[in-house]
Write an enzyme that holds these catalytic residues in place. Structure first.
Site, short mmCIF file in Angstrom:
data_model
loop_
_atom_site.label_atom_id
_atom_site.label_comp_id
_atom_site.label_asym_id
_atom_site.label_seq_id
_atom_site.Cartn_x
_atom_site.Cartn_y
_atom_site.Cartn_z
N LYS A 87 -73.40 60.83 -34.23
CA LYS A 87 -72.44 61.94 -34.39
C LYS A 87 -71.42 61.53 -35.43
CE LYS A 87 -71.07 65.96 -32.92
NZ LYS A 87 -70.91 66.31 -34.35
N LYS A 111 -66.00 54.96 -31.52
CA LYS A 111 -65.20 56.09 -31.02
C LYS A 111 -65.96 56.83 -29.90
CE LYS A 111 -63.17 58.08 -34.41
NZ LYS A 111 -62.92 58.92 -35.61
N LYS A 123 -72.49 59.35 -40.11
CA LYS A 123 -71.59 59.98 -41.09
C LYS A 123 -72.41 60.37 -42.30
CE LYS A 123 -67.03 60.61 -41.32
NZ LYS A 123 -66.15 60.88 -40.17
N THR A 209 -58.51 67.52 -32.78
CA THR A 209 -58.12 66.17 -33.20
C THR A 209 -56.60 66.02 -33.18
OG1 THR A 209 -60.09 66.09 -34.57
CG2 THR A 209 -58.44 64.41 -34.98
N ASN A 240 -55.76 69.63 -41.46
CA ASN A 240 -56.27 69.95 -40.12
C ASN A 240 -55.62 69.07 -39.05
OD1 ASN A 240 -57.80 70.62 -37.95
ND2 ASN A 240 -59.77 70.13 -38.87
N SER A 368 -66.29 68.30 -29.92
CA SER A 368 -67.63 68.52 -30.51
C SER A 368 -68.70 68.34 -29.44
CB SER A 368 -67.89 67.53 -31.64
OG SER A 368 -67.43 68.03 -32.87
P1 NAD Z 1 -57.62 67.67 -44.47
O1 NAD Z 1 -58.36 67.63 -45.75
O2 NAD Z 1 -57.57 68.94 -43.66
O3 NAD Z 1 -56.08 67.23 -44.69
C1 NAD Z 1 -55.73 66.03 -45.30
C2 NAD Z 1 -54.23 66.09 -45.60
O4 NAD Z 1 -53.80 64.82 -46.06
C3 NAD Z 1 -53.87 67.09 -46.70
O5 NAD Z 1 -52.61 67.65 -46.39
C4 NAD Z 1 -53.76 66.21 -47.93
O6 NAD Z 1 -52.92 66.78 -48.94
C5 NAD Z 1 -53.14 64.98 -47.32
N1 NAD Z 1 -53.32 63.74 -48.07
C6 NAD Z 1 -54.44 63.24 -48.61
N2 NAD Z 1 -54.17 62.04 -49.18
C7 NAD Z 1 -52.86 61.80 -48.98
C8 NAD Z 1 -51.99 60.75 -49.31
N3 NAD Z 1 -52.41 59.70 -49.99
N4 NAD Z 1 -50.69 60.84 -48.93
C9 NAD Z 1 -50.23 61.92 -48.23
N5 NAD Z 1 -51.02 62.94 -47.88
C10 NAD Z 1 -52.32 62.89 -48.25
O7 NAD Z 1 -58.25 66.46 -43.61
P2 NAD Z 1 -58.18 66.27 -42.04
O8 NAD Z 1 -59.37 66.90 -41.41
O9 NAD Z 1 -56.81 66.62 -41.56
O10 NAD Z 1 -58.42 64.70 -41.94
C11 NAD Z 1 -57.37 63.77 -42.16
C12 NAD Z 1 -57.84 62.41 -41.69
O11 NAD Z 1 -58.19 62.49 -40.30
C13 NAD Z 1 -59.08 61.84 -42.39
O12 NAD Z 1 -58.96 60.44 -42.44
C14 NAD Z 1 -60.21 62.22 -41.45
O13 NAD Z 1 -61.33 61.37 -41.59
C15 NAD Z 1 -59.51 62.01 -40.12
N6 NAD Z 1 -60.15 62.70 -39.01
C16 NAD Z 1 -60.29 64.06 -39.02
C17 NAD Z 1 -60.88 64.69 -37.94
C18 NAD Z 1 -60.99 66.18 -37.87
O14 NAD Z 1 -61.44 66.69 -36.83
N7 NAD Z 1 -60.60 66.89 -38.90
C19 NAD Z 1 -61.34 63.93 -36.85
C20 NAD Z 1 -61.17 62.55 -36.86
C21 NAD Z 1 -60.56 61.95 -37.95
#
Ligand code: NAD
Length: 435
Positions: A87, A111, A123, A209, A240, A368
């Site tokens: 997953k 995880k 992944k 999340t 997100n 999920s």
């Molecule tokens: P997203 O693309 O929706 O949002 C990412 C945010 O981070 C945006 O606002 C972007 O502008 C900002 N960003 C990117 N680089 C940056 C930096 N260097 N400094 C400051 N801000 C920055 O992505 P997401 O889904 O929110 O995911 C964010 C993190 O969480 C990732 O590492 C992802 O792998 C992890 N994650 C997400 C989920 C999920 O369900 N979406 C689950 C587990 C882990």
């Protein structure tokens, strides 16, 4: 024998390991857990657990609206299927590498094991910048990737989901591509999660999340005898995970004093109006220029004195360079791998209560799993039911990790890794000789 180029799981005396990539962070964290578990399990078994089951590189050539064929690379890694089908999300960025995907797949193994799911870790990655694609070309790319990767995807093989650069709309296209190729209206069983609700998605998946992060923060506050109501919080990333986490923190009475995105950061010591900021972000994709706060540098923002720092952006944000200047009491890893192992040690010495990524952001994969069972059993869940299950699971697992940390006198990350790797080792032993 370990394949050349892959990290050896046990640290050799005096050996140095690069700690600046997602894979090297994951490998270093694993090595620490393997050292702790070496008395309990055969070293060869632990060696095997560290290595990915499959690392696949795919070439795709979607034809975009410009009429040209664009030759692009994509990756699928199945790190482990000891506990069940792999997953993990599909990451679409211009610079994602096969090693990044392997490191993230490894993290997914821990995880899923830690949060108690019958899933292994996987992944995918697509090397393309989603901001350079309009909706039509992005759909073409997702369909092209799905066709090429289809033999690696399935309810009992690998079940993808959204990750950086992909969203629920894309997951709808993944499902449709698979259903269409079989000439059917839908799929039998769940091939992908994080879909639109109308296509078998589950209410509350998008928020899961960020909500799970805040469930962990609330438990951490209890552990360090801090009231979440009135606590000051800083959030890096406003997508997100970060956007939802900031909104939930505000809902629960915390004072969110600063947030950032890729383009900039805003600060207001009296607290930001998160609802208004989310509205602006939805419209402009930026937090910069928000009238209810002052612009600050995104890196400096991480060093503001606060009670809670949520990292919800990218990998390697807290390193040995800035860790000495971090002033938070609680650090919540909403992002994957945002803290390097060397920074971990510095933060632990400073007494920062760190909630590790494999626990902190596991709410997404937990919901999920609810989507997977909903689709498999053709049920329909309400958002209230999903939230209640998420709350219960996050609190239970937080308590389990905190108990291991206390009993074994370990920081939370090492306690979480110890639990997770132990679970995967036990599953392999239970399966017997063949896997
Ligand atoms: P997203 O693309 O929706 O949002 C990412 C945010 O981070 C945006 O606002 C972007 O502008 C900002 N960003 C990117 N680089 C940056 C930096 N260097 N400094 C400051 N801000 C920055 O992505 P997401 O889904 O929110 O995911 C964010 C993190 O969480 C990732 O590492 C992802 O792998 C992890 N994650 C997400 C989920 C999920 O369900 N979406 C689950 C587990 C882990």
């Amino acid at each position: 024998m370990v394949e050349q180029g892959l990290h050896h799981v046990f640290r050799r005396k005096g050996a140095t390991m690069r700690t600046d990539t997602i894979l090297s962070n994951a490998s270093a964290n694993f090595a620490r857990a393997a050292d702790m578990l070496a008395g309990e399990f055969d070293r060869d078994l632990l060696e095997k657990i560290a290595q990915p089951k499959e690392r696949i590189e795919i070439t795709i050539g979607p034809q975009f609206d410009d009429g040209k064929i664009h030759t692009l690379r994509a990756f699928v890694v199945r790190h482990s299927d000891a506990l069940g089908p792999a997953k993990g999300g599909i990451r679409m960025t211009g610079d994602v590498t096969l090693d990044d995907v392997a490191g993230l797949a490894m993290e997914m193994t821990w995880k899923c094991a830690l949060i108690g799911l019958p899933f292994g870790g996987g992944k995918s990655g697509i090397v393309a910048d989603p901001h350079e694609l309009d909706e039509h070309n992005k759909e073409t790319l997702i369909r092209s990737f799905t066709r090429a990767a289809m033999r690696h995807i399935g309810p009992m093989i690998y079940v993808p989901a959204p990750d950086m650069g992909t969203n629920e709309r894309d997951m709808g296209h993944v499902k449709d591509t698979i259903a269409y190729s079989a000439g059917q209206a839908g799929t039998q069983g769940c091939y992908v999660t994080g879909k639109p609700v109308i296509l078998g998605g589950i209410p509350g998946r998008r928020e899961a999340t960020g909500r799970g992060v805040v469930e962990c923060v609330a438990e951490a506050c209890k552990a360090v005898h801090l009231s979440l109501t009135g606590a000051s919080a800083v959030v890096q990333g406003f997508g997100n995970v970060g956007g939802v986490a900031a909104a939930c923190l505000a809902e629960r009475g915390a004072n969110v004093i600063a947030v950032s995105d890729l383009h900039g950061a805003v600060h207001n010591a009296d607290g930001l109006d998160i609802r208004a900021l989310l509205k602006q972000y939805d419209q402009t994709g930026r937090v910069e220029g928000f009238p209810g706060g002052e612009g600050v540098d995104g890196k400096d923002m991480l060093e503001l004195p606060c009670d809670v720092l949520v990292l919800a952006a990218a990998a390697n944000q807290i390193t040995d360079q800035n860790a000495p200047r971090i002033q938070t009491k609680i650090l919540a890893e909403g992002a994957n791998s945002p803290t390097t192992p060397r920074a971990d040690d510095i933060l632990a010495d400073k007494g920062v209560f760190l909630i590790p990524d494999i626990l902190c952001n596991a709410g997404g994969v937990f919901v999920s799993y609810l989507e997977y069972t909903q689709e498999t059993q053709q049920e329909q869940w309400t958002e209230d039911e999903v939230r209640a299950r998420l709350h219960k699971r996050m609190c239970e697992k937080f308590a389990e990790v905190a108990a291991v940390a206390q009993a074994r006198k370990l920081p939370m990350r090492q306690a979480a890794m110890y639990q997770a790797v132990r679970t995967v080792a036990q599953a392999l032993i239970a399966r017997g000789k063949l896997p």
